[in-house]
Write a protein that holds these residues in place. Sequence first.
Motif, PDB file in Angstrom:
ATOM      1  N   GLN A 164      43.565  36.712  25.384  1.00  0.00           N
ATOM      2  CA  GLN A 164      42.044  37.449  25.348  1.00  0.00           C
ATOM      3  C   GLN A 164      41.184  37.305  26.407  1.00  0.00           C
ATOM      4  O   GLN A 164      40.463  38.005  27.196  1.00  0.00           O
ATOM      5  N   ALA A 165      40.739  35.792  26.614  1.00  0.00           N
ATOM      6  CA  ALA A 165      39.976  35.371  27.486  1.00  0.00           C
ATOM      7  C   ALA A 165      40.462  35.775  28.781  1.00  0.00           C
ATOM      8  O   ALA A 165      39.454  36.039  29.823  1.00  0.00           O
ATOM      9  N   PHE A 166      41.419  35.557  29.185  1.00  0.00           N
ATOM     10  CA  PHE A 166      42.157  35.916  30.496  1.00  0.00           C
ATOM     11  C   PHE A 166      41.745  37.472  30.950  1.00  0.00           C
ATOM     12  O   PHE A 166      41.575  37.948  31.895  1.00  0.00           O
ATOM     13  N   TYR A 167      42.285  38.082  29.719  1.00  0.00           N
ATOM     14  CA  TYR A 167      42.283  39.704  29.845  1.00  0.00           C
ATOM     15  C   TYR A 167      40.607  40.010  30.249  1.00  0.00           C
ATOM     16  O   TYR A 167      40.456  40.764  31.021  1.00  0.00           O
ATOM     17  N   ASP A 168      39.703  39.461  29.458  1.00  0.00           N
ATOM     18  CA  ASP A 168      38.350  39.900  29.470  1.00  0.00           C
ATOM     19  C   ASP A 168      37.629  39.662  30.888  1.00  0.00           C
ATOM     20  O   ASP A 168      36.842  40.198  31.411  1.00  0.00           O
ATOM     21  N   ARG A 169      38.175  38.404  31.411  1.00  0.00           N
ATOM     22  CA  ARG A 169      37.803  37.875  32.575  1.00  0.00           C
ATOM     23  C   ARG A 169      38.231  38.332  33.829  1.00  0.00           C
ATOM     24  O   ARG A 169      37.657  38.895  34.775  1.00  0.00           O
ATOM     25  N   LEU A 170      39.573  38.990  33.693  1.00  0.00           N
ATOM     26  CA  LEU A 170      40.388  39.300  34.986  1.00  0.00           C
ATOM     27  C   LEU A 170      41.082  40.788  35.133  1.00  0.00           C
ATOM     28  O   LEU A 170      41.228  41.432  36.340  1.00  0.00           O
ATOM     29  N   ALA A 171      41.151  41.453  33.916  1.00  0.00           N
ATOM     30  CA  ALA A 171      42.000  42.655  34.024  1.00  0.00           C
ATOM     31  C   ALA A 171      41.119  43.724  34.536  1.00  0.00           C
ATOM     32  O   ALA A 171      39.770  43.892  34.043  1.00  0.00           O
ATOM     33  N   ALA A 172      41.521  44.421  35.442  1.00  0.00           N
ATOM     34  CA  ALA A 172      40.825  45.529  35.937  1.00  0.00           C
ATOM     35  C   ALA A 172      41.767  46.661  36.279  1.00  0.00           C
ATOM     36  O   ALA A 172      43.051  46.703  36.340  1.00  0.00           O
ATOM     37  N   PRO A 173      41.276  47.955  36.529  1.00  0.00           N
ATOM     38  CA  PRO A 173      41.898  49.125  36.760  1.00  0.00           C
ATOM     39  C   PRO A 173      42.688  49.030  38.145  1.00  0.00           C
ATOM     40  O   PRO A 173      42.262  48.351  38.995  1.00  0.00           O
ATOM     41  N   GLU A 174      43.524  49.764  38.455  1.00  0.00           N
ATOM     42  CA  GLU A 174      44.774  49.597  39.373  1.00  0.00           C
ATOM     43  C   GLU A 174      45.000  50.965  39.999  1.00  0.00           C
ATOM     44  O   GLU A 174      45.088  51.973  39.223  1.00  0.00           O
ATOM     45  N   SER A 175      45.066  51.081  41.261  1.00  0.00           N
ATOM     46  CA  SER A 175      45.574  52.184  41.840  1.00  0.00           C
ATOM     47  C   SER A 175      47.312  52.617  41.727  1.00  0.00           C
ATOM     48  O   SER A 175      47.953  51.406  42.011  1.00  0.00           O
ATOM     49  N   LYS A 176      47.631  53.646  41.157  1.00  0.00           N
ATOM     50  CA  LYS A 176      49.070  53.842  41.218  1.00  0.00           C
ATOM     51  C   LYS A 176      49.657  54.097  42.473  1.00  0.00           C
ATOM     52  O   LYS A 176      50.735  54.045  42.638  1.00  0.00           O
ATOM     53  N   ARG A 177      48.735  54.479  43.382  1.00  0.00           N
ATOM     54  CA  ARG A 177      49.259  54.816  44.696  1.00  0.00           C
ATOM     55  C   ARG A 177      49.823  53.387  45.491  1.00  0.00           C
ATOM     56  O   ARG A 177      50.809  53.251  46.055  1.00  0.00           O
ATOM     57  N   THR A 178      48.754  52.591  45.311  1.00  0.00           N
ATOM     58  CA  THR A 178      49.175  51.172  45.653  1.00  0.00           C
ATOM     59  C   THR A 178      50.163  50.593  44.959  1.00  0.00           C
ATOM     60  O   THR A 178      51.206  49.965  45.656  1.00  0.00           O
ATOM     61  N   ILE A 179      50.670  50.354  43.781  1.00  0.00           N
ATOM     62  CA  ILE A 179      51.883  50.077  43.069  1.00  0.00           C
ATOM     63  C   ILE A 179      53.028  50.799  43.750  1.00  0.00           C
ATOM     64  O   ILE A 179      54.035  50.058  43.823  1.00  0.00           O
TER      65      ILE A 179
END
Length: 262
Positions: A164-179
């Motif tokens: 949970q701590a890692f998710y709260d600090r790091l998780a961000a939206p991403e572009s599906k185009r990039t992936i």
Amino acid sequence: MKSSVAPIIVFVTGAVVTSACWDNWKFFFEEQGYACHAPTWPGKEAPAAALRAQHPHSPIAQNSLSDVLRVYTDFIAQLPAKPIVIGHSFGGLIVQLLLQQGTVAAGVAIESAPPLGVVVPSWTLVRAVLPMLGLFSSLQTTFLPTFAQWQYAIANGMPQSDQQAFYDRLAAPESKRTIRGALSRQARVDFRRPHAPLLFLAGGADRIMPAALNRANYRRYRHPGSITEYHELPGRNHAMLGQTTWREDAELVHRWLIKLPS
């Protein structure tokens, strides 16, 4: 790699996180005398929580692989010397693309996404990556991993409080185009051409970029005069950069770098 001028490291961030994932590694390598930089992807300058608040209508959705790669090519172009590039996950793919350009001194690909054409059979990879592609959703919206997806694909095996701590600090939206760019000609690598020294690190417990995939990627490099090495680290999940073993892993990379020919 010895010089009177501080060697430069450019850290290359992966998808669905911010460049804050490199905070520990930047501190470690700065202690060793390196000049360290971790450029942000377009639209990801804010903290992760602020970026999540913009999902699913974040401008990040417009990014392509070419846009992200350009951040690093432009940054490297203004440096006084060729840098070492260290990338994680999708950033490992970008490291390999930068080596193709001949503008870096060495590369480290940690739990790397593969270039076009490198595949292995893996159910955990399919389960983890398929949602990120958003095949049945609009490219005008971003992908954001749920906490359950994060637990499965990235932070498996960790205490839930750490997940949970890692998710709260790091998780961000991403572009599906990039992936999706990883499945296009933009992600093509010529494995037979000469390249700067390249180290692959694979996590033994990594589900999204399993060790078998990293090993297959490493084995595709064919130029006999170029340095290519591979290490598999037991127990590391895809959150290797922040696991309790992160310093041990950073020290491994440092030892590899200082052994390289000048």
